[in-house]
Scaffold this motif. Structure first.
Motif, mmCIF file in Angstrom:
data_model
loop_
_atom_site.group_PDB
_atom_site.id
_atom_site.type_symbol
_atom_site.label_atom_id
_atom_site.label_comp_id
_atom_site.label_asym_id
_atom_site.label_seq_id
_atom_site.Cartn_x
_atom_site.Cartn_y
_atom_site.Cartn_z
ATOM 1 N N UNK A 84 0.829 -1.201 0.000
ATOM 2 C CA UNK A 84 0.000 0.000 0.000
ATOM 3 C C UNK A 84 0.867 1.255 0.000
ATOM 4 N N UNK A 85 1.906 1.284 0.839
ATOM 5 C CA UNK A 85 2.735 2.484 0.907
ATOM 6 C C UNK A 85 3.423 2.732 -0.438
ATOM 7 N N UNK A 86 3.850 1.640 -1.091
ATOM 8 C CA UNK A 86 4.544 1.798 -2.368
ATOM 9 C C UNK A 86 3.593 2.249 -3.477
ATOM 10 N N UNK A 87 2.393 1.691 -3.508
ATOM 11 C CA UNK A 87 1.464 2.093 -4.582
ATOM 12 C C UNK A 87 0.983 3.529 -4.381
ATOM 13 N N UNK A 88 0.786 3.936 -3.133
ATOM 14 C CA UNK A 88 0.351 5.314 -2.886
ATOM 15 C C UNK A 88 1.426 6.291 -3.355
ATOM 16 N N UNK A 89 2.678 5.952 -3.072
ATOM 17 C CA UNK A 89 3.776 6.804 -3.527
ATOM 18 C C UNK A 89 3.765 6.904 -5.050
ATOM 19 N N UNK A 90 3.558 5.757 -5.675
ATOM 20 C CA UNK A 90 3.534 5.723 -7.128
ATOM 21 C C UNK A 90 2.373 6.541 -7.677
ATOM 22 N N UNK A 91 1.204 6.403 -7.058
ATOM 23 C CA UNK A 91 0.030 7.165 -7.478
ATOM 24 C C UNK A 91 0.267 8.657 -7.345
ATOM 25 N N UNK A 92 0.991 9.031 -6.287
ATOM 26 C CA UNK A 92 1.268 10.447 -6.063
ATOM 27 C C UNK A 92 2.177 11.007 -7.148
ATOM 28 N N UNK A 93 3.158 10.226 -7.559
ATOM 29 C CA UNK A 93 4.118 10.728 -8.550
ATOM 30 C C UNK A 93 3.628 10.620 -9.987
ATOM 31 N N UNK A 94 2.459 10.008 -10.170
ATOM 32 C CA UNK A 94 2.020 9.760 -11.531
ATOM 33 C C UNK A 94 1.863 11.057 -12.321
ATOM 34 N N UNK A 95 1.137 12.015 -11.745
ATOM 35 C CA UNK A 95 0.868 13.191 -12.561
ATOM 36 C C UNK A 95 2.091 14.095 -12.736
ATOM 37 N N UNK A 96 2.964 14.278 -11.710
ATOM 38 C CA UNK A 96 4.220 14.985 -11.995
ATOM 39 C C UNK A 96 5.026 14.342 -13.126
ATOM 40 N N UNK A 97 5.072 13.013 -13.135
ATOM 41 C CA UNK A 97 5.834 12.323 -14.173
ATOM 42 C C UNK A 97 5.215 12.571 -15.539
ATOM 43 N N UNK A 98 3.886 12.512 -15.594
ATOM 44 C CA UNK A 98 3.207 12.772 -16.866
ATOM 45 C C UNK A 98 3.546 14.181 -17.356
ATOM 46 N N UNK A 99 3.481 15.160 -16.454
ATOM 47 C CA UNK A 99 3.805 16.532 -16.847
ATOM 48 C C UNK A 99 5.247 16.672 -17.299
ATOM 49 N N UNK A 100 6.104 15.960 -16.634
ATOM 50 C CA UNK A 100 7.530 16.059 -16.911
ATOM 51 C C UNK A 100 7.873 15.540 -18.301
ATOM 52 N N UNK A 101 7.288 14.416 -18.663
ATOM 53 C CA UNK A 101 7.721 13.798 -19.915
ATOM 54 C C UNK A 101 6.868 14.174 -21.115
ATOM 55 N N UNK A 102 5.734 14.841 -20.887
ATOM 56 C CA UNK A 102 4.928 15.254 -22.037
ATOM 57 C C UNK A 102 5.385 16.639 -22.479
ATOM 58 N N UNK A 103 6.205 16.666 -23.519
ATOM 59 C CA UNK A 103 6.745 17.947 -23.956
ATOM 60 C C UNK A 103 5.711 18.717 -24.762
ATOM 61 N N UNK A 104 5.095 18.025 -25.687
ATOM 62 C CA UNK A 104 4.070 18.685 -26.490
ATOM 63 C C UNK A 104 2.699 18.317 -25.943
ATOM 64 N N UNK A 105 1.765 19.243 -26.119
ATOM 65 C CA UNK A 105 0.406 18.961 -25.687
ATOM 66 C C UNK A 105 -0.161 17.766 -26.439
ATOM 67 N N UNK A 106 0.236 17.650 -27.680
ATOM 68 C CA UNK A 106 -0.337 16.607 -28.530
ATOM 69 C C UNK A 106 0.041 15.201 -28.060
ATOM 70 N N UNK A 107 1.110 15.140 -27.224
ATOM 71 C CA UNK A 107 1.522 13.843 -26.720
ATOM 72 C C UNK A 107 0.451 13.202 -25.854
ATOM 73 N N UNK A 108 -0.332 14.076 -25.218
ATOM 74 C CA UNK A 108 -1.221 13.548 -24.205
ATOM 75 C C UNK A 108 -2.489 12.957 -24.797
ATOM 76 N N UNK A 109 -2.669 11.691 -24.503
ATOM 77 C CA UNK A 109 -3.944 11.066 -24.802
ATOM 78 C C UNK A 109 -4.518 10.725 -23.443
ATOM 79 N N UNK A 110 -5.842 10.642 -23.363
ATOM 80 C CA UNK A 110 -6.401 10.443 -22.034
ATOM 81 C C UNK A 110 -6.070 9.064 -21.482
ATOM 82 N N UNK A 111 -5.964 8.090 -22.373
ATOM 83 C CA UNK A 111 -5.669 6.738 -21.910
ATOM 84 C C UNK A 111 -4.231 6.363 -22.244
ATOM 85 N N UNK A 112 -3.398 6.234 -21.213
ATOM 86 C CA UNK A 112 -2.021 5.849 -21.493
ATOM 87 C C UNK A 112 -2.007 4.436 -22.076
ATOM 88 N N UNK A 113 -1.170 4.199 -23.041
ATOM 89 C CA UNK A 113 -1.084 2.869 -23.629
ATOM 90 C C UNK A 113 -0.103 2.920 -24.763
#
Lengths: 158, 281
Positions: A66-95
């Motif tokens: 639980x502690x590890x997944x919560x940490x991961x969940x917390x960092x998810x959106x910073x990581x998404x922001x960090x690696x998405x350089x262009x807006x067009x990169x973002x799709x709502x469903x990662x895959x």
């Protein structure tokens, strides 16, 4: 639905997979990776916690996953922001298909590494055998990422 | 007050994160402090049932190996009895009387429905529980030797600490000269463990057999644990560093026996009496 399937796959198959007591992949984190990006962050956190505590329930390790997944969940959106350089990169469903393999691979790798490192060090709960644990985390992370990428080809094709 | 609300609203994600982490760590620490935390749950009903139905499928593929193991065990037991397999014999009444009419140890066969080897704390879940006479603190043994100890029991399942658990150790001794120490698992390799507290003056050789000492009430004396793989003297210490090769293959654990010590309560009572007296002095 995917929650149940992933938890079962994890506890029944991958918990039994360990090469020399060394490599354990934790593929259940795929659930967090595949949550829609538009989902509010508090929902991501709560779902992560739920996932972790379910895995804990099956593996006699209260709080550990639980502690590890919560940490991961917390960092998810910073990581998404960090690696998405262009807006067009973002799709709502990662895959792999939806967001491109390069984006998805970086995204999955960073989050899986965060999760695994935290998990393995909390499990050992000391910096004794530091390098052994380090090696364990790295090897297991690579294995998990590999399986996650494979799963993208096999199951979630639509 | 309004500022406080605004602060909470602005940082709700971070605060929720902190809250959930704190909850997780409370779980972790409670568990560390006290092994018998009520969270231990593979003996619970739902998880037990899922593991059981899965292990039924898995077992099918292990049948040949299980058969071989049972045949080997049969052969070994027959050898101990000293009778041929074709002539049935009556049990020797003299033997029974020597232990006071009944055996001190009773064995209950059970089936492992879940176990791990790669964690720091590994557990074994069995398909028998309270209804089959299993109680906490009973030892678990298998063909190869000691496997673990029961900690939690539900009506039809039970969970135990595996020998591969860094929070537990077994009282062990060297079979050839009866020096005893404690066998602990250091969390690195599921085939190896460490034997501590053997002083320097004891004669040792690679390949020496290590068995249970019988000083704890969990296991009878003389159950196989492993063999000495290597040993060394480390400076500044009075004890050997002994590496033990475990006799049980924890990866292929499938059928086990749970040992009931019928005189456990009697022994525990009398030891308690002693420790009670210590406090009085």
């Amino acid at each position: 639905m995917m929650f149940v399937v992933l938890v079962l796959i994890q506890v029944l198959i991958f918990n039994q997979v360990h090469f020399g007591g060394f490599l354990n992949p934790f593929i259940y984190v795929l659930f967090i990776l595949l949550l829609p990006l538009s989902l509010p962050r508090y929902a991501v956190l709560l779902l992560s916690f739920l996932l972790g505590i379910t895995i804990d329930w099956f593996s006699n390790s209260p709080g550990l996953h639980a502690s590890a997944t919560v940490l991961m969940g917390f960092f998810r959106s910073p990581v998404v922001n960090l690696i998405s350089l262009k807006e067009s990169d973002q799709s709502d469903f990662p895959g792999l298909q939806q967001t491109g393999w390069r984006w998805f691979l970086t995204y999955a790798a960073i989050l899986v590494i965060i999760h695994h490192f935290f998990l393995f060090y909390i499990e050992v709960f000391s910096f004794e055998n530091f390098f052994r644990t380090l090696l364990r985390s790295i090897a297991s992370s690579m294995f998990t990422v590999g399986i996650i990428v494979l799963s993208q080809f096999i199951i979630f094709r639509e | 007050m309004r500022n406080l609300f605004r602060f909470i609203l602005q940082n709700h994600v971070f605060l929720l994160f902190l809250l959930l982490e704190i909850v997780s760590f409370i779980f972790i620490f409670n568990f560390n402090r006290y092994q018998k935390s009520s969270f231990l749950n593979t003996s619970g009903r739902i998880t037990g049932m899922i593991y059981e139905s899965y292990s039924k499928v898995e077992d099918f593929f292990r049948l040949p190996a299980a058969n071989r193991q049972l045949a080997e065990e049969n052969a070994r037991l027959r050898m101990l009895l000293g009778v041929s397999s074709t002539t049935p014999t009556l049990p020797d009444s003299l033997l029974l009387r020597r232990t006071g009419g009944e055996n001190q140890y009773r064995y209950i066969a059970a089936h492992v429905i879940s176990t791990t080897v790669s964690r720091q704390q590994n557990f074994i879940t069995l398909d028998k529980g309270l209804n089959d006479g299993i109680r906490p603190d009973m030892g678990i043994v298998t063909v190869g030797g000691v496997a673990g100890i029961i900690t939690h029991v539900s009506p039809s399942f039970s969970t135990g600490l595996s020998l591969l658990n860094t929070r537990w150790n077994v009282s062990a001794k060297l079979a050839r000269n009866n020096y005893f120490g404690s066998l602990v698992w250091d969390g690195t390799d599921y085939r190896r463990a460490l034997l501590n507290e053997i002083p320097f003056h004891v004669e040792l050789a690679v390949g020496d057999t290590i068995v249970t000492s019988g000083y704890s009430t969990f296991f009878p004396e003389g159950i196989l644990l492993g063999t000495v793989e290597s040993f060394e003297k480390e400076g500044g210490d009075n004890f050997y560093n002994i590496r033990v090769r475990l006799s049980v293959d924890f990866k292929s654990l499938s059928w086990v026996e749970v040992i009931e010590n019928t005189r456990k309560s009697e022994i525990d009572n009398i030891t308690q009496l002693n420790s009670g007296n210590d406090k009085l002095d």
